[in-house]
Design an enzyme around this catalytic site. Structure first.
Site, mmCIF file in Angstrom:
data_model
loop_
_atom_site.group_PDB
_atom_site.id
_atom_site.type_symbol
_atom_site.label_atom_id
_atom_site.label_comp_id
_atom_site.label_asym_id
_atom_site.label_seq_id
_atom_site.Cartn_x
_atom_site.Cartn_y
_atom_site.Cartn_z
ATOM 1 N N LYS A 238 13.505 -8.471 -1.806
ATOM 2 C CA LYS A 238 13.056 -9.519 -0.875
ATOM 3 C C LYS A 238 12.989 -10.851 -1.600
ATOM 4 C CE LYS A 238 8.615 -9.817 0.468
ATOM 5 N NZ LYS A 238 7.523 -9.254 1.292
ATOM 6 N N ASP B 141 2.527 -4.407 -14.003
ATOM 7 C CA ASP B 141 3.318 -5.583 -13.681
ATOM 8 C C ASP B 141 4.801 -5.230 -13.838
ATOM 9 O OD1 ASP B 141 4.662 -8.018 -13.604
ATOM 10 O OD2 ASP B 141 3.112 -9.076 -14.766
ATOM 11 N N VAL B 142 5.557 -5.390 -12.765
ATOM 12 C CA VAL B 142 6.987 -5.047 -12.795
ATOM 13 C C VAL B 142 7.751 -5.887 -13.826
ATOM 14 C CG1 VAL B 142 9.118 -5.151 -11.425
ATOM 15 C CG2 VAL B 142 7.051 -4.197 -10.418
ATOM 16 N N ASP C 187 9.980 -5.189 -2.668
ATOM 17 C CA ASP C 187 9.376 -5.949 -1.577
ATOM 18 C C ASP C 187 8.268 -6.828 -2.175
ATOM 19 O OD1 ASP C 187 9.140 -6.579 1.160
ATOM 20 O OD2 ASP C 187 7.567 -5.095 1.474
ATOM 21 N N PRO D 91 0.787 -1.237 0.000
ATOM 22 C CA PRO D 91 0.000 0.000 0.000
ATOM 23 C C PRO D 91 0.821 1.290 0.000
ATOM 24 C CG PRO D 91 0.068 -0.916 2.221
ATOM 25 C CD PRO D 91 0.801 -1.883 1.322
ATOM 26 N N GLY D 92 2.169 1.183 0.080
ATOM 27 C CA GLY D 92 2.966 2.398 -0.098
ATOM 28 C C GLY D 92 3.882 2.766 1.057
ATOM 29 N N ALA D 93 4.065 1.869 2.005
ATOM 30 C CA ALA D 93 4.889 2.206 3.179
ATOM 31 C C ALA D 93 6.371 2.399 2.816
ATOM 32 C CB ALA D 93 4.752 1.127 4.254
ATOM 33 N N TRP D 94 6.907 1.523 1.977
ATOM 34 C CA TRP D 94 8.314 1.700 1.558
ATOM 35 C C TRP D 94 8.476 3.008 0.793
ATOM 36 C CZ3 TRP D 94 12.025 -2.759 -0.068
ATOM 37 C CH2 TRP D 94 12.140 -3.680 0.991
HETATM 38 N N1 SAM Z 1 6.582 -2.662 0.398
HETATM 39 C C1 SAM Z 1 5.125 -2.517 0.446
HETATM 40 C C2 SAM Z 1 4.810 -1.480 1.499
HETATM 41 O O1 SAM Z 1 5.684 -1.201 2.311
HETATM 42 O O2 SAM Z 1 3.701 -0.946 1.502
HETATM 43 C C3 SAM Z 1 4.459 -3.873 0.707
HETATM 44 C C4 SAM Z 1 4.590 -4.803 -0.471
HETATM 45 S S1 SAM Z 1 3.629 -6.289 -0.394
HETATM 46 C C5 SAM Z 1 4.536 -7.248 0.753
HETATM 47 C C6 SAM Z 1 3.995 -7.090 -1.940
HETATM 48 C C7 SAM Z 1 3.345 -6.446 -3.156
HETATM 49 O O3 SAM Z 1 3.921 -6.981 -4.352
HETATM 50 C C8 SAM Z 1 1.837 -6.694 -3.268
HETATM 51 O O4 SAM Z 1 1.146 -5.479 -3.174
HETATM 52 C C9 SAM Z 1 1.680 -7.319 -4.662
HETATM 53 O O5 SAM Z 1 0.535 -6.867 -5.360
HETATM 54 C C10 SAM Z 1 2.941 -6.846 -5.358
HETATM 55 N N2 SAM Z 1 3.324 -7.610 -6.559
HETATM 56 C C11 SAM Z 1 3.414 -8.958 -6.688
HETATM 57 N N3 SAM Z 1 3.757 -9.288 -7.944
HETATM 58 C C12 SAM Z 1 3.914 -8.122 -8.630
HETATM 59 C C13 SAM Z 1 4.261 -7.803 -9.972
HETATM 60 N N4 SAM Z 1 4.555 -8.759 -10.871
HETATM 61 N N5 SAM Z 1 4.292 -6.505 -10.343
HETATM 62 C C14 SAM Z 1 3.996 -5.534 -9.441
HETATM 63 N N6 SAM Z 1 3.677 -5.778 -8.151
HETATM 64 C C15 SAM Z 1 3.619 -7.053 -7.755
#
Ligand code: SAM
Length: 192
Positions: free
Chosen positions: A144, A79-80, A104, A33-36
């Protein structure tokens, strides 16, 4: 106030390794949700809070929606691992380049540990392709992963393009036994 406890992991890592400097350009992969991104905005001064310091850039990407944040530019529903996202990043970043890639990211856990491990390693490997497109020489990548049999392959791939690669287990993530981070520094752009 941070949007999520994961902020404390990045704060701990950054307090120790000083990755996020005022003026730096940061790409935050899996940002919802955007903490990092909140941590990154503060540390690179991308909201311009300190007028005496250089102003950085923070771009966050997630498959999910990321609520707006002052100082960050978010690519929700992206999608990254998609090359189209890489192209968009090049347009948004100053000079098309970043100093730091943070990830992350995590797939939705299936509950099958080996399968989840392998899927996350594959996602991390795609960050090496992203680095080739946007990361400045000398830049850093923090990602991660869930530890398992393929961790070593990721570490070797990282070591082939970064001069320094280390494993980090932040105090804040001690409850999750498999979760670790690779910190890869001093990027060497491969000649193609
Ligand atoms: N670092 C974030 C924070 O501090 O708010 C929390 C991240 S959460 C653990 C992992 C995120 O990776 C999820 O929101 C998920 O939707 C995203 N994710 C997973 N696969 C992805 C992809 N291929 N492209 C973009 N985001 C992806």
């Amino acid at each position: 106030n941070f949007r999520c406890r994961s902020a404390f992991k990045l704060l701990q890592i950054d307090d120790k390794f000083r990755l996020l400097q005022p003026g730096s350009s940061v790409v935050d992969c899996g940002a919802a949700p955007g903490a990092w991104s909140q941590v990154a905005v503060q540390r690179v001064n991308s909201a311009g809070t300190d007028q005496d310091l250089p102003r950085g850039t923070v771009i966050g990407i997630d498959l999910l929606n990321i609520p707006p944040l002052d100082g960050a530019h978010f690519l929700s529903s992206h999608d990254v691992t998609d090359p189209a996202t890489h192209a968009k990043l090049r347009e948004l970043l100053p000079q098309g380049e970043a100093h730091i890639i943070l990830s992350d990211m995590a797939p939705n856990a299936s509950g099958f540990r080996d399968m989840d491990h392998e899927r996350l390693i594959t996602m991390c490997l795609s960050l090496i392709d992203l680095a080739e497109k946007i990361l400045l020489p000398g830049g850093s990548l923090l990602c991660k992963y869930w530890d398992g049999v393929f961790s070593h392959q990721l570490q070797e791939k990282l070591s082939s393009v970064f001069s320094s690669v280390r494993t980090i287990k932040p105090q804040a993530s001690r409850m999750d036994s498999a979760e670790k981070y690779f910190l890869a520094r001093m990027y060497r752009k491969p000649f193609k």
